[in-house]
Design a protein around this motif. Structure first.
Motif, PDB file in Angstrom:
ATOM      1  N   PHE A 137     -43.206   6.947  14.622  1.00 41.77           N
ATOM      2  CA  PHE A 137     -43.875   8.221  14.342  1.00 41.77           C
ATOM      3  C   PHE A 137     -44.202   8.378  12.858  1.00 41.77           C
ATOM      4  N   GLY A 138     -43.405   7.775  11.984  1.00 43.63           N
ATOM      5  CA  GLY A 138     -43.730   7.792  10.561  1.00 43.63           C
ATOM      6  C   GLY A 138     -44.998   7.022  10.272  1.00 43.63           C
ATOM      7  N   LEU A 139     -45.163   5.866  10.919  1.00 43.61           N
ATOM      8  CA  LEU A 139     -46.378   5.072  10.742  1.00 43.61           C
ATOM      9  C   LEU A 139     -47.599   5.804  11.289  1.00 43.61           C
ATOM     10  N   VAL A 140     -47.462   6.405  12.456  1.00 41.80           N
ATOM     11  CA  VAL A 140     -48.571   7.168  13.039  1.00 41.80           C
ATOM     12  C   VAL A 140     -48.949   8.338  12.126  1.00 41.80           C
ATOM     13  N   THR A 141     -47.959   9.035  11.602  1.00 40.06           N
ATOM     14  CA  THR A 141     -48.212  10.153  10.697  1.00 40.06           C
ATOM     15  C   THR A 141     -48.910   9.681   9.434  1.00 40.06           C
ATOM     16  N   PHE A 142     -48.462   8.554   8.885  1.00 42.54           N
ATOM     17  CA  PHE A 142     -49.082   8.014   7.676  1.00 42.54           C
ATOM     18  C   PHE A 142     -50.537   7.616   7.923  1.00 42.54           C
ATOM     19  N   ILE A 143     -50.802   6.968   9.056  1.00 33.77           N
ATOM     20  CA  ILE A 143     -52.177   6.557   9.371  1.00 33.77           C
ATOM     21  C   ILE A 143     -53.078   7.777   9.540  1.00 33.77           C
ATOM     22  N   LEU A 144     -52.572   8.827  10.192  1.00 33.09           N
ATOM     23  CA  LEU A 144     -53.371  10.038  10.359  1.00 33.09           C
ATOM     24  C   LEU A 144     -53.592  10.769   9.031  1.00 33.09           C
ATOM     25  N   ALA A 145     -52.687  10.579   8.076  1.00 30.07           N
ATOM     26  CA  ALA A 145     -52.817  11.243   6.775  1.00 30.07           C
ATOM     27  C   ALA A 145     -53.630  10.433   5.768  1.00 30.07           C
ATOM     28  N   LEU A 146     -53.964   9.190   6.089  1.00 24.41           N
ATOM     29  CA  LEU A 146     -54.688   8.344   5.134  1.00 24.41           C
ATOM     30  C   LEU A 146     -56.011   8.942   4.643  1.00 24.41           C
ATOM     31  N   PRO A 147     -56.852   9.503   5.511  1.00 22.74           N
ATOM     32  CA  PRO A 147     -58.090  10.091   4.978  1.00 22.74           C
ATOM     33  C   PRO A 147     -57.844  11.214   3.973  1.00 22.74           C
ATOM     34  N   ILE A 148     -56.807  12.004   4.189  1.00 24.18           N
ATOM     35  CA  ILE A 148     -56.489  13.086   3.253  1.00 24.18           C
ATOM     36  C   ILE A 148     -55.970  12.504   1.939  1.00 24.18           C
ATOM     37  N   ILE A 149     -55.126  11.470   2.037  1.00 27.53           N
ATOM     38  CA  ILE A 149     -54.594  10.828   0.835  1.00 27.53           C
ATOM     39  C   ILE A 149     -55.720  10.211   0.019  1.00 27.53           C
ATOM     40  N   VAL A 150     -56.641   9.522   0.681  1.00 25.98           N
ATOM     41  CA  VAL A 150     -57.771   8.910  -0.025  1.00 25.98           C
ATOM     42  C   VAL A 150     -58.640   9.985  -0.665  1.00 25.98           C
ATOM     43  N   LYS A 151     -58.856  11.088   0.045  1.00 24.06           N
ATOM     44  CA  LYS A 151     -59.697  12.162  -0.496  1.00 24.06           C
ATOM     45  C   LYS A 151     -59.049  12.811  -1.719  1.00 24.06           C
ATOM     46  N   ILE A 152     -57.734  12.912  -1.751  1.00 23.19           N
ATOM     47  CA  ILE A 152     -57.042  13.539  -2.885  1.00 23.19           C
ATOM     48  C   ILE A 152     -57.009  12.596  -4.091  1.00 23.19           C
ATOM     49  N   PHE A 153     -56.601  11.346  -3.862  1.00 25.14           N
ATOM     50  CA  PHE A 153     -56.396  10.442  -4.983  1.00 25.14           C
ATOM     51  C   PHE A 153     -57.663   9.714  -5.434  1.00 25.14           C
ATOM     52  N   PHE A 154     -58.644   9.575  -4.555  1.00 26.54           N
ATOM     53  CA  PHE A 154     -59.904   8.909  -4.892  1.00 26.54           C
ATOM     54  C   PHE A 154     -61.075   9.791  -4.458  1.00 26.54           C
ATOM     55  N   PRO A 155     -61.309  10.897  -5.160  1.00 32.06           N
ATOM     56  CA  PRO A 155     -62.384  11.801  -4.735  1.00 32.06           C
ATOM     57  C   PRO A 155     -63.736  11.102  -4.803  1.00 32.06           C
ATOM     58  N   GLY A 156     -64.523  11.274  -3.775  1.00 30.14           N
ATOM     59  CA  GLY A 156     -65.859  10.700  -3.728  1.00 30.14           C
ATOM     60  C   GLY A 156     -65.912   9.339  -3.057  1.00 30.14           C
ATOM     61  N   LEU A 157     -64.798   8.629  -2.957  1.00 32.69           N
ATOM     62  CA  LEU A 157     -64.807   7.292  -2.386  1.00 32.69           C
ATOM     63  C   LEU A 157     -65.107   7.327  -0.896  1.00 32.69           C
ATOM     64  N   MET A 158     -64.496   8.256  -0.188  1.00 33.61           N
ATOM     65  CA  MET A 158     -64.702   8.341   1.256  1.00 33.61           C
ATOM     66  C   MET A 158     -66.146   8.714   1.581  1.00 33.61           C
ATOM     67  N   ALA A 159     -66.709   9.648   0.815  1.00 34.12           N
ATOM     68  CA  ALA A 159     -68.096  10.046   1.050  1.00 34.12           C
ATOM     69  C   ALA A 159     -69.042   8.883   0.776  1.00 34.12           C
ATOM     70  N   GLN A 160     -68.787   8.126  -0.285  1.00 33.26           N
ATOM     71  CA  GLN A 160     -69.639   6.993  -0.593  1.00 33.26           C
ATOM     72  C   GLN A 160     -69.525   5.914   0.483  1.00 33.26           C
ATOM     73  N   ALA A 161     -68.324   5.669   0.968  1.00 30.94           N
ATOM     74  CA  ALA A 161     -68.130   4.672   2.022  1.00 30.94           C
ATOM     75  C   ALA A 161     -68.842   5.090   3.302  1.00 30.94           C
ATOM     76  N   MET A 162     -68.781   6.376   3.636  1.00 30.78           N
ATOM     77  CA  MET A 162     -69.474   6.862   4.833  1.00 30.78           C
ATOM     78  C   MET A 162     -70.991   6.755   4.661  1.00 30.78           C
ATOM     79  N   GLN A 163     -71.508   7.041   3.473  1.00 31.21           N
ATOM     80  CA  GLN A 163     -72.944   6.905   3.222  1.00 31.21           C
ATOM     81  C   GLN A 163     -73.382   5.449   3.329  1.00 31.21           C
ATOM     82  N   GLU A 164     -72.567   4.541   2.796  1.00 33.83           N
ATOM     83  CA  GLU A 164     -72.883   3.117   2.895  1.00 33.83           C
ATOM     84  C   GLU A 164     -72.876   2.660   4.354  1.00 33.83           C
TER      85      GLU A 164
END
Length: 172
Positions: free
Chosen positions: A130-157
């Motif tokens: 359950f810790g691994l599942v929780t971490f995987i589900l939280a990855l998009p939020i973690i990426v958005k907090i620590f690397f702002p703009g990266l997720m949007a650029q990856a989705m655009q690409e």
């Protein structure tokens, strides 16, 4: 500053998944996933209405069954939405992912720290799961907090790649 040095550059020279040999999930794959998780959710939901033996009810309290039911049904709903072709950037997916995250985190906390009469080995196994599942589900939020703009650029690409290659747009 060059685009590559800015820290938000995504390499686009990689081969699309259809050329590498990987297969994108089809609508039928999403439908199967939705059916399996819905069956599990309905099974947990039906167990709410039965009187369980004393040993079983002490092992899994009613609120744990409710949380597990919500988690499995939200996974089933995500599968059915994928089969219907609803995009992953649709607001309903954010709500479903938040529900999945909350239920996985709650089950993680209960299995690891709660009064569940499990031996320490099973607490460790369920805690890791359950810790691994929780971490995987939280990855998009973690990426958005620590690397702002990266997720949007990856989705655009990724969307630009889909527009270039019409065979990748066909999901079935």
């Amino acid at each position: 500053m060059k685009k590559k040095e800015s820290g938000y550059h995504v390499e686009t020279s990689a081969q699309p998944s259809s050329k590498v040999g990987r297969k994108l999930p089809t609508r039928a794959d999403y439908l199967r996933q939705g059916i399996i998780f819905s069956i599990l959710g309905v099974t947990f939901g039906c167990s709410l209405f039965f009187t369980l033996p004393a040993s079983m009810s002490a092992a899994m309290p009613l609120w744990v069954l409710i949380v597990a039911t919500c988690g499995f049904l939200s996974c089933g709903a995500a599968g059915f939405l994928g089969a219907a072709g609803v995009g992953f950037r649709h607001p309903i997916h954010f709500v479903i992912t938040a529900l999945q995250f909350a239920s996985a985190l709650t089950l993680f906390i209960w299995f690891v720290f709660g009064d569940n009469h499990l031996t320490s080995q099973w607490r460790l196994v369920t805690g890791i799961f359950f810790g691994l599942v929780t971490f995987i589900l939280a990855l998009p939020i973690i990426v958005k907090i620590f690397f702002p703009g990266l997720m949007a650029q990856a989705m655009q690409e990724a969307e630009a790649e889909l527009l270039k290659d019409p065979t990748m747009r066909k999901r079935d």
